[in-house]
Motif scaffolding. Structure first.
Motif, PDB file in Angstrom:
ATOM      1  N   VAL A  28       0.897  -1.151  -0.110  1.00 23.68           N
ATOM      2  CA  VAL A  28       0.075  -0.048   0.158  1.00 23.68           C
ATOM      3  C   VAL A  28       0.706   1.314  -0.014  1.00 23.68           C
ATOM      4  O   VAL A  28       0.474   2.092  -0.509  1.00 23.68           O
ATOM      5  CB  VAL A  28      -0.835  -0.152   1.123  1.00 23.68           C
ATOM      6  N   GLY A  29       2.031   1.249   0.679  1.00 23.68           N
ATOM      7  CA  GLY A  29       2.964   2.511   0.604  1.00 23.68           C
ATOM      8  C   GLY A  29       3.437   2.774  -0.794  1.00 23.68           C
ATOM      9  O   GLY A  29       3.471   3.864  -1.085  1.00 23.68           O
ATOM     10  N   GLU A  30       3.837   1.836  -1.538  1.00 19.10           N
ATOM     11  CA  GLU A  30       4.060   2.157  -2.901  1.00 19.10           C
ATOM     12  C   GLU A  30       2.977   2.572  -3.747  1.00 19.10           C
ATOM     13  O   GLU A  30       3.433   3.478  -4.700  1.00 19.10           O
ATOM     14  CB  GLU A  30       4.458   0.805  -3.722  1.00 19.10           C
ATOM     15  N   VAL A  31       1.501   2.132  -3.524  1.00 18.79           N
ATOM     16  CA  VAL A  31       0.575   2.427  -4.184  1.00 18.79           C
ATOM     17  C   VAL A  31       0.379   4.002  -3.799  1.00 18.79           C
ATOM     18  O   VAL A  31       0.183   4.789  -4.792  1.00 18.79           O
ATOM     19  CB  VAL A  31      -0.714   1.516  -4.229  1.00 18.79           C
ATOM     20  N   ALA A  32       0.498   4.249  -2.753  1.00 17.37           N
ATOM     21  CA  ALA A  32      -0.019   5.538  -2.356  1.00 17.37           C
ATOM     22  C   ALA A  32       1.105   6.504  -2.875  1.00 17.37           C
ATOM     23  O   ALA A  32       0.676   7.833  -3.276  1.00 17.37           O
ATOM     24  CB  ALA A  32       0.074   5.644  -0.455  1.00 17.37           C
ATOM     25  N   ALA A  33       2.595   6.298  -2.728  1.00 14.76           N
ATOM     26  CA  ALA A  33       3.443   7.177  -3.491  1.00 14.76           C
ATOM     27  C   ALA A  33       3.199   7.346  -4.797  1.00 14.76           C
ATOM     28  O   ALA A  33       3.316   8.496  -5.382  1.00 14.76           O
ATOM     29  CB  ALA A  33       4.658   6.388  -3.491  1.00 14.76           C
TER      30      ALA A  33
END
Length: 286
Positions: A28-33
């Motif tokens: 999820v952190g990569e998607v949010a970025a």
């Protein structure tokens, strides 16, 4: 990374449904970025096609201002579903960052139980008092055309629903006539706590583009659009997985998409990877 940025944005804009399926497989952190750098309308389109848990997780990781902009670009009922599922500590800054024009109708939906007519209606729909003249009503319609759903709803001074006109009837009526004299009775209506099954099955959809919603006292509180009903019906009746030769053909199509989607995956990972001088979040905060 200008070329990769442009290509990823093009993929997100042109294929938000397929992009959502790919992004759901990433942390999820990569998607949010990745979404943090995309326009709000693109973020909204991707979130709308994600499974609800994934969309909520991504929304909760965006900065409040970015998340609020995406919420404002979503259909109102979809935004309400996502906000309901956020943790309270993520909800409050997100709602505080919304402009009043978006926050007020969203708050109206959040007052009602999930999966009811009140939770999927549009509370901004125009309703005018029955003693207003046709000329005055037309002036209201011209000032706020975005809040007119094919019909003008007519209410008493206590906001109880008493009638309805379509726009053609309103324009052809005598300018000095009060709305109460030219309206039709609004017999087709939804209760604010009617369940979604009752909303979809209501016989009024056979001839109407929207249905008014009233509370327990008959007070007009909004309307459900035909487009909303169709979306609810589609969500409740998704087709089963296709097997056999057609399923194989669709699978080959998905493989072609995955080849393109690798660009999105790689860019998301690159955006989330800390660069010299600190993480992406730390650099934004400076």
């Amino acid at each position: 990374m200008a070329l990769e940025d442009a290509l990823a944005r093009e993929l997100l804009e042109a294929h938000p449904d397929a992009a959502a399926a790919v992004l759901e497989r990433l942390p999820v952190g990569e998607v949010a970025a990745l979404l943090d750098a995309a326009p709000a309308e693109v973020v909204a389109a991707v979130l709308r096609h994600m499974a609800t848990p994934s969309a909520v997780a991504c929304l909760g990781r965006l900065a409040p201002e970015r998340g609020a902009a995406a919420l404002a670009a979503l259909p109102l009922d979809t935004a309400a579903v996502l906000v309901r599922r956020l943790e309270r500590e993520a909800q409050e800054p997100l709602l505080a960052a919304l402009p009043p024009a978006a926050a007020a109708p969203l708050a109206a939906l959040l007052r009602y139980p999930e999966r009811t007519a009140g939770a999927v209606m549009d509370p901004r729909v125009l309703a005018l008092p029955e003693d207003l003249s046709v000329e005055e009503a037309l002036a209201h319609v011209q000032r706020t055309p975005q809040h007119v759903l094919y019909y003008l709803y007519v209410v008493g001074r206590a906001r109880g629903l008493v009638g309805v006109l379509n726009l053609r009837e309103l324009m052809l009526a005598h300018a000095a006539a009060p709305l109460g004299a030219v309206m039709r009775s609004a017999t087709a209506r939804l209760g604010v706590r009617d369940g979604l099954q009752a909303v979809v099955a209501h016989p009024g959809w056979r001839g109407l583009h929207a249905l008014p919603v009233v509370d327990e006292a008959g007070v007009f509180v909004g309307a459900v659009r035909y487009e909303t009903m169709r979306r609810l019906a589609a969500d409740a009746d998704r087709p089963p997985r296709i097997e056999g030769p057609l399923g194989t053909l669709l699978g080959l199509g998905e493989l072609c998409w995955i080849g393109l989607a690798g660009v999105v995956e790689q860019l998301a990972s690159a955006r989330a990877r800390p660069a010299p001088g600190g993480s992406a979040e730390e650099r934004r905060d400076r």
